[in-house]
Design a protein around this motif. Structure first.
Motif, PDB file in Angstrom:
ATOM      1  N   UNK A 269       0.814  -1.206   0.000  1.00 21.60           N
ATOM      2  CA  UNK A 269       0.000   0.000   0.000  1.00 21.60           C
ATOM      3  C   UNK A 269       0.850   1.259   0.000  1.00 21.60           C
ATOM      4  N   UNK A 270       0.373   2.249  -0.708  1.00 20.49           N
ATOM      5  CA  UNK A 270       0.916   3.593  -0.561  1.00 20.49           C
ATOM      6  C   UNK A 270       0.341   4.189   0.719  1.00 20.49           C
ATOM      7  N   UNK A 271       1.125   5.005   1.374  1.00 26.89           N
ATOM      8  CA  UNK A 271       0.757   5.569   2.675  1.00 26.89           C
ATOM      9  C   UNK A 271       0.749   7.091   2.595  1.00 26.89           C
ATOM     10  N   UNK A 272      -0.216   7.672   3.258  1.00 26.06           N
ATOM     11  CA  UNK A 272      -0.271   9.122   3.327  1.00 26.06           C
ATOM     12  C   UNK A 272      -0.572   9.594   4.734  1.00 26.06           C
TER      13      UNK A 272
ATOM     14  N   UNK B 216       4.962   3.015  -2.212  1.00 31.45           N
ATOM     15  CA  UNK B 216       5.508   1.714  -1.831  1.00 31.45           C
ATOM     16  C   UNK B 216       6.438   1.174  -2.906  1.00 31.45           C
ATOM     17  N   UNK B 217       6.235   1.606  -4.121  1.00 32.25           N
ATOM     18  CA  UNK B 217       6.995   1.045  -5.235  1.00 32.25           C
ATOM     19  C   UNK B 217       8.363   1.689  -5.360  1.00 32.25           C
TER      20      UNK B 217
ATOM     21  N   UNK C   9      -3.728   3.101   0.561  1.00 34.22           N
ATOM     22  CA  UNK C   9      -4.471   2.659  -0.609  1.00 34.22           C
ATOM     23  C   UNK C   9      -3.596   1.722  -1.425  1.00 34.22           C
ATOM     24  N   UNK C  10      -4.236   0.718  -2.003  1.00 35.08           N
ATOM     25  CA  UNK C  10      -3.506  -0.241  -2.809  1.00 35.08           C
ATOM     26  C   UNK C  10      -3.153   0.310  -4.185  1.00 35.08           C
ATOM     27  N   UNK C  11      -3.789   1.385  -4.568  1.00 31.66           N
ATOM     28  CA  UNK C  11      -3.475   2.013  -5.848  1.00 31.66           C
ATOM     29  C   UNK C  11      -2.262   2.925  -5.677  1.00 31.66           C
TER      30      UNK C  11
END
Length: 124
Positions: free
Chosen positions: A32-35, A53-54, A99-101
Motif C-alpha cells: 500500500x501507498x501511505x499518506x 511503496x513502489x 491505498x492499494x493504488x
C-alpha cells in the motif's frame, strides 16, 4: 479489513518535535501507498506527506517541507511522520491513510482506508 492504530500525538511547544506512528493490522503494509493528512478546525483535510511503496518516493506539502519526514518500516508494518520545528499552525488532527493504488497526488480522495486520527497541538 484494513485497520490502523495511530499514536504519538500530543501537546508540544513551538519549535518542538513529535513522531507520529501508524501501525497497520490486517494487511501487508508494503502493498500500500501511505499518506499522512491533517485537518484543523474549520478547515478541509489536507495532504501533509505521502510515500510510494513502489519507489519510496515521498511528497511533502510546501508548508512542512524540510521540517517533516515520512518513512515506513514494512517489517514492523508501521509508518511514521517525524515532525520537527513545529509551529502553532501545525495544530490539527493527523490521520494516516493507505491505498492499494499508486497515488498520483497526495490528496484525501486518492486514499480509501483511514485511521482514527491523533491530535497534535502546538502551543506555548
Amino acid at each position: 479489513q484494513l485497520q490502523f492504530v495511530e499514536s504519538g500525538g500530543g501537546l508540544v511547544q513551538p519549535g518542538g518535535s513529535l513522531r507520529l506512528s501508524c501501525a497497520a493490522s490486517g494487511f501487508i503494509l508494503d502493498s500500500y501507498d501511505i499518506g499522512w493528512f491533517r485537518q484543523a478546525p474549520g478547515k478541509e483535510r489536507e495532504g501533509v506527506s505521502c510515500i510510494s511503496r513502489r519507489t519510496g518516493t515521498s511528497y511533502y506539502a510546501s508548508s512542512v517541507q524540510s521540517r517533516f519526514t515520512i518513512s515506513r518500516d514494512n517489517a514492523k508494518k508501521t509508518a511514521y511522520l517525524q515532525m520537527n520545528r513545529l509551529k502553532p499552525e501545525d495544530t490539527a488532527v493527523y490521520y494516516c491513510a493507505a491505498d492499494s493504488r499508486l497515488f498520483r497526488r497526495c490528496v484525501p480522495e486518492e486514499f480509501r482506508s483511514w485511521g482514527q486520527g491523533t491530535q497534535v497541538t502546538v502551543s506555548s
